[in-house]
Write an enzyme that holds these catalytic residues in place. Structure first.
Site, mmCIF file in Angstrom:
data_model
loop_
_atom_site.group_PDB
_atom_site.id
_atom_site.type_symbol
_atom_site.label_atom_id
_atom_site.label_comp_id
_atom_site.label_asym_id
_atom_site.label_seq_id
_atom_site.Cartn_x
_atom_site.Cartn_y
_atom_site.Cartn_z
ATOM 1 N N ASP A 52 8.628 -79.289 -13.296
ATOM 2 C CA ASP A 52 7.192 -78.675 -12.585
ATOM 3 C C ASP A 52 6.901 -80.037 -11.870
ATOM 4 O OD1 ASP A 52 5.859 -76.263 -15.241
ATOM 5 O OD2 ASP A 52 7.497 -76.126 -13.887
ATOM 6 N N LYS A 74 6.430 -75.144 -8.291
ATOM 7 C CA LYS A 74 5.727 -74.701 -8.402
ATOM 8 C C LYS A 74 3.713 -74.810 -7.656
ATOM 9 C CE LYS A 74 6.567 -72.012 -11.798
ATOM 10 N NZ LYS A 74 6.665 -70.000 -12.529
ATOM 11 N N MET A 187 -6.607 -73.449 -13.021
ATOM 12 C CA MET A 187 -6.045 -72.527 -11.980
ATOM 13 C C MET A 187 -7.602 -72.127 -10.910
ATOM 14 S SD MET A 187 -2.827 -71.047 -13.202
ATOM 15 C CE MET A 187 -2.970 -70.702 -14.247
#
Ligand code: SAH
Length: 271
Positions: A52, A74, A187
């Protein structure tokens, strides 16, 4: 031979794998020294590593040079491969007889979709092992000197996702506002304004201390502090980048900016 090398040799069970297997490995928050010994051993035995965006360059440097590396990185809203394609890739690689390491930032099962990948692998009869990692919430806070549950301030800690679908975030704001509770938003940068407004609307004091930990445990780490009501201004002025975490609660008042960075002497990890 060092103690770590002996331990790694003792654990080395390199044997051919008949049907291929997948190791879902947590790479920790960034500092390669926060990898577990097990993660390091498994990584070193990989035929293929599917990784990732969050896996740090320092951890990537520990991969065996001969291992095939597949970047499925991502970043929000910009997926190199869809989750479905990643699941499919893992299944295919394993069924072709590879020793596959699926390397994910932090812990594979904390907001990392590792759970979905495990279920998908099991559904296809692929053996899936899980190697836990230090999740960013606890790793970055502890490494910055923020004790998430110092008992004079907090009796619980909540890891919350600030990831939204179509700009909407659906959280139990009332449940999040609770005395003696530290909140850690993953996030949460994009939605920081909503987070501050909603928490205050649901009863959290506007003066509650908060920290933004940007690129925690990495050489570029920054810790920005302020109060809940100052969050939007802090972000507008300092422009923290991803990955960043928001830590909200009284425990943040214990944070002290380091005057001098001094570290225990360490031997560098080598691949
Ligand atoms: N599985 C990961 C989390 C994946 S979600 C874990 O257990 O840590 C991705 C979010 O994690 C980022 O948007 C950010 O909020 C947080 N994050 C991951 N690494 C970080 C770091 N080094 N510093 C600050 N936040 C980090």
């Amino acid at each position: 031979m060092s103690a770590i090398e002996k331990l790694m040799l003792a654990g080395d069970h390199r044997q051919p794998v008949r049907n291929g297997e997948v190791w879902l490995v947590g790479a920790g928050p960034g500092d390669a020294e926060l990898l577990t010994l097990k993660a390091l051993r498994v990584i070193r035995q990989a035929d293929v590593v599917v990784f990732d965006r969050l896996v740090s360059p320092a951890v990537m440097a520990l991969l065996p040079p001969e291992a095939l590396r597949i970047d499925v990185g991502k970043s929000m809203g910009c997926h190199t491969l869809s989750q479905k394609q990643i699941d499919h890739l893992l299944v295919e690689l394993a069924l072709s007889g590879n020793r596959v390491v699926r390397l994910k930032g932090g812990d594979p099962f904390i907001f990392g979709r590792g759970g979905e990948e495990m279920v998908e692998l099991q559904r296809h009869g692929v053996v899936c092992h899980v190697v836990p990692g230090i999740t960013a919430g606890s790793g970055c806070a502890a490494a910055s000197g923020i004790p998430l549950t110092h008992r004079d301030y907090a009796q619980s800690v909540r890891f919350v996702t600030g990831h939204c679908r179509n700009g909407e975030v659906n959280l139990d704001w009332r449940g999040l506002v609770s005395a003696g509770q530290t909140l850690v938003f993953y996030m949460g940068l994009t939605l920081s304004e909503t987070i501050a407004t909603q928490l205050i609307r649901h009863g959290m004091a506007a003066q509650t201390p908060l920290a933004i930990i940007e690129r925690g445990t990495l050489p570029q780490q920054r810790v920005l502090t302020g109060t809940l009501s100052e969050l939007p201004t802090l972000i507008a002025r300092q422009r923290p980048v991803s990955p960043s975490l928001l830590v909200i609660g009284e425990v943040v008042s214990l944070y002290r900016a380091p005057a001098i960075v001094s570290e225990m002497p360490t031997e560098a990890l080598t691949a």
